[in-house]
Scaffold this active site. Sequence first.
Site, PDB file in Angstrom:
ATOM      1  N   HIS A 109     -37.654  -2.761  22.261  1.00 43.01           N
ATOM      2  CA  HIS A 109     -36.243  -3.110  22.091  1.00 43.01           C
ATOM      3  C   HIS A 109     -35.955  -4.600  22.216  1.00 43.01           C
ATOM      4  O   HIS A 109     -34.840  -5.041  21.926  1.00 43.01           O
ATOM      5  CB  HIS A 109     -35.373  -2.301  23.069  1.00 43.01           C
ATOM      6  CG  HIS A 109     -34.060  -1.876  22.496  1.00 43.01           C
ATOM      7  ND1 HIS A 109     -33.261  -0.898  23.054  1.00 43.01           N
ATOM      8  CD2 HIS A 109     -33.372  -2.310  21.390  1.00 43.01           C
ATOM      9  CE1 HIS A 109     -32.157  -0.757  22.324  1.00 43.01           C
ATOM     10  NE2 HIS A 109     -32.205  -1.595  21.314  1.00 43.01           N
ATOM     11  N   ASP A 132     -29.049   4.325  24.349  1.00 48.41           N
ATOM     12  CA  ASP A 132     -30.230   4.024  25.170  1.00 48.41           C
ATOM     13  C   ASP A 132     -30.122   4.768  26.505  1.00 48.41           C
ATOM     14  O   ASP A 132     -29.023   5.013  27.006  1.00 48.41           O
ATOM     15  CB  ASP A 132     -30.237   2.505  25.450  1.00 48.41           C
ATOM     16  CG  ASP A 132     -31.629   1.935  25.703  1.00 48.41           C
ATOM     17  OD1 ASP A 132     -32.377   2.549  26.482  1.00 48.41           O
ATOM     18  OD2 ASP A 132     -31.938   0.879  25.127  1.00 48.41           O
ATOM     19  N   HIS A 134     -31.341   3.198  29.000  1.00 51.78           N
ATOM     20  CA  HIS A 134     -31.297   2.009  29.862  1.00 51.78           C
ATOM     21  C   HIS A 134     -30.265   1.016  29.344  1.00 51.78           C
ATOM     22  O   HIS A 134     -29.959   1.002  28.146  1.00 51.78           O
ATOM     23  CB  HIS A 134     -32.663   1.316  29.885  1.00 51.78           C
ATOM     24  CG  HIS A 134     -33.812   2.262  30.106  1.00 51.78           C
ATOM     25  ND1 HIS A 134     -34.427   2.931  29.073  1.00 51.78           N
ATOM     26  CD2 HIS A 134     -34.427   2.669  31.242  1.00 51.78           C
ATOM     27  CE1 HIS A 134     -35.386   3.706  29.566  1.00 51.78           C
ATOM     28  NE2 HIS A 134     -35.411   3.576  30.877  1.00 51.78           N
ATOM     29  N   ASP A 136     -30.619  -2.368  29.439  1.00 50.80           N
ATOM     30  CA  ASP A 136     -31.299  -3.521  28.822  1.00 50.80           C
ATOM     31  C   ASP A 136     -30.521  -4.828  29.001  1.00 50.80           C
ATOM     32  O   ASP A 136     -30.509  -5.690  28.114  1.00 50.80           O
ATOM     33  CB  ASP A 136     -31.554  -3.271  27.315  1.00 50.80           C
ATOM     34  CG  ASP A 136     -32.512  -2.114  27.076  1.00 50.80           C
ATOM     35  OD1 ASP A 136     -33.120  -1.622  28.044  1.00 50.80           O
ATOM     36  OD2 ASP A 136     -32.661  -1.699  25.910  1.00 50.80           O
ATOM     37  N   HIS A 149     -38.077  -6.377  27.078  1.00 52.61           N
ATOM     38  CA  HIS A 149     -37.327  -5.325  26.357  1.00 52.61           C
ATOM     39  C   HIS A 149     -36.189  -4.771  27.226  1.00 52.61           C
ATOM     40  O   HIS A 149     -35.323  -4.071  26.712  1.00 52.61           O
ATOM     41  CB  HIS A 149     -38.251  -4.208  25.842  1.00 52.61           C
ATOM     42  CG  HIS A 149     -38.698  -3.211  26.869  1.00 52.61           C
ATOM     43  ND1 HIS A 149     -39.042  -1.919  26.568  1.00 52.61           N
ATOM     44  CD2 HIS A 149     -38.895  -3.345  28.205  1.00 52.61           C
ATOM     45  CE1 HIS A 149     -39.400  -1.276  27.669  1.00 52.61           C
ATOM     46  NE2 HIS A 149     -39.338  -2.120  28.679  1.00 52.61           N
ATOM     47  N   ASP A 239     -32.220   3.079  20.695  1.00 53.25           N
ATOM     48  CA  ASP A 239     -33.493   3.268  21.393  1.00 53.25           C
ATOM     49  C   ASP A 239     -33.729   4.778  21.457  1.00 53.25           C
ATOM     50  O   ASP A 239     -32.902   5.513  22.028  1.00 53.25           O
ATOM     51  CB  ASP A 239     -33.373   2.666  22.800  1.00 53.25           C
ATOM     52  CG  ASP A 239     -34.691   2.651  23.558  1.00 53.25           C
ATOM     53  OD1 ASP A 239     -35.492   3.577  23.378  1.00 53.25           O
ATOM     54  OD2 ASP A 239     -34.899   1.701  24.339  1.00 53.25           O
ATOM     55  N   ASP A 241     -35.381   6.505  23.254  1.00 56.09           N
ATOM     56  CA  ASP A 241     -35.466   7.103  24.594  1.00 56.09           C
ATOM     57  C   ASP A 241     -34.111   7.592  25.106  1.00 56.09           C
ATOM     58  O   ASP A 241     -34.019   8.217  26.172  1.00 56.09           O
ATOM     59  CB  ASP A 241     -36.176   6.186  25.597  1.00 56.09           C
ATOM     60  CG  ASP A 241     -35.355   4.997  26.080  1.00 56.09           C
ATOM     61  OD1 ASP A 241     -34.113   4.997  25.953  1.00 56.09           O
ATOM     62  OD2 ASP A 241     -35.964   4.052  26.616  1.00 56.09           O
ATOM     63  N   GLU A 284     -38.667   1.750  19.849  1.00 50.97           N
ATOM     64  CA  GLU A 284     -39.408   2.377  20.964  1.00 50.97           C
ATOM     65  C   GLU A 284     -40.096   3.694  20.625  1.00 50.97           C
ATOM     66  O   GLU A 284     -40.410   4.475  21.522  1.00 50.97           O
ATOM     67  CB  GLU A 284     -38.515   2.536  22.215  1.00 50.97           C
ATOM     68  CG  GLU A 284     -37.934   1.221  22.756  1.00 50.97           C
ATOM     69  CD  GLU A 284     -38.917   0.378  23.588  1.00 50.97           C
ATOM     70  OE1 GLU A 284     -40.075   0.815  23.772  1.00 50.97           O
ATOM     71  OE2 GLU A 284     -38.527  -0.728  24.029  1.00 50.97           O
TER      72      GLU A 284
HETATM   73 MN   LIG Z   1     -33.746  -0.004  25.107  1.00 50.88          MN
END
Ligand SMILES: [Mn+2]
Length: 316
Positions: A109, A132, A134, A136, A149, A239, A241, A284
Amino acid sequence: MPFSFLESLKTTIITAPFSGGQSKSGVEDGPKYLLRFGLQAQLKELGWETFIDEPLKGKNFEDLKDDSTDVFENCKHPKIVGEATKLIYESVKLAIFNNTLPLTIGGDHSIAIGTVAGSFTKYPNAGLIWVDAHADINTPKTTISGNLHGCPVSFLMGLDSEFYPPELQWVPKVLKPNKIVYIGLRDVDPMERKFLQNLGIVAFSMYHIDKFGINKVIEMALEAIDPNNENCPIHLSYDVDAIDPQFVPATGTPVHGGLTLREGLFIGERLAETGKLIALDIVECNPSLGVNEVHIIDTIAAGAAIARCAMGETVL
Ligand SMILES: [Mn+2]
């Protein structure tokens, strides 16, 4: 009107085979797998004229990944992250100024430093939707892992900018806190939570998705980045994830309790429906983290499906 910021359905698929924003290798193979899966043909099927740009071609960033020489304070690989993201930035700018929709396929990312800087150069009033697990938004000062990232949002905002490695000082500070919205968060560091609170950034965690449902969350997200209905364009940085690891297992930092695959795809479908999408990142996908073939196929298929949904695929 679908994709109202484009004159016609043209997309530049920008490959970003880069893993220097984190420590696991394999994520650099994401673009190759997505293309092998047939992403380009699938987009053609949807009516897109497709171009491919490979801004990192000929650069061997994997061999340059060095935890002992390429460091700045706690940051890992600032030299290669700076160089790769700059090349991606130039590629996204070119694609978007040529009236195509840049679809950047990663890669980790950190590449969004380049993609968002590029798209906002043409559309400074755009809104950024960051899907996401997260946030980030660590800075070189707050990051614990040192993995860049986990920092792209802070660079784009210019947070803690006095601590930036020289190789990342080129990044234009294009992003204002009221022009980003998060969807899908469930793993946020304490310092990141402080940034979100202090800057008043609108963020929808998994809690909000459970509470309101994904449709309402997207409505609120759209309103947050364009409160006065000024037809602001949208950059979607996705992302994989964000989606639960049961559907997307082959990714570097999986966190349980994520979006269902349908919720994940609905975000794409709903944003396509707004007609305001001007740039898209899919990041990712790491084929080498699949424990078996099914993990790899599920992850790559999900990445491709997100792209198709965001670019206009509908069931009916
Ligand atoms: Mn990310």
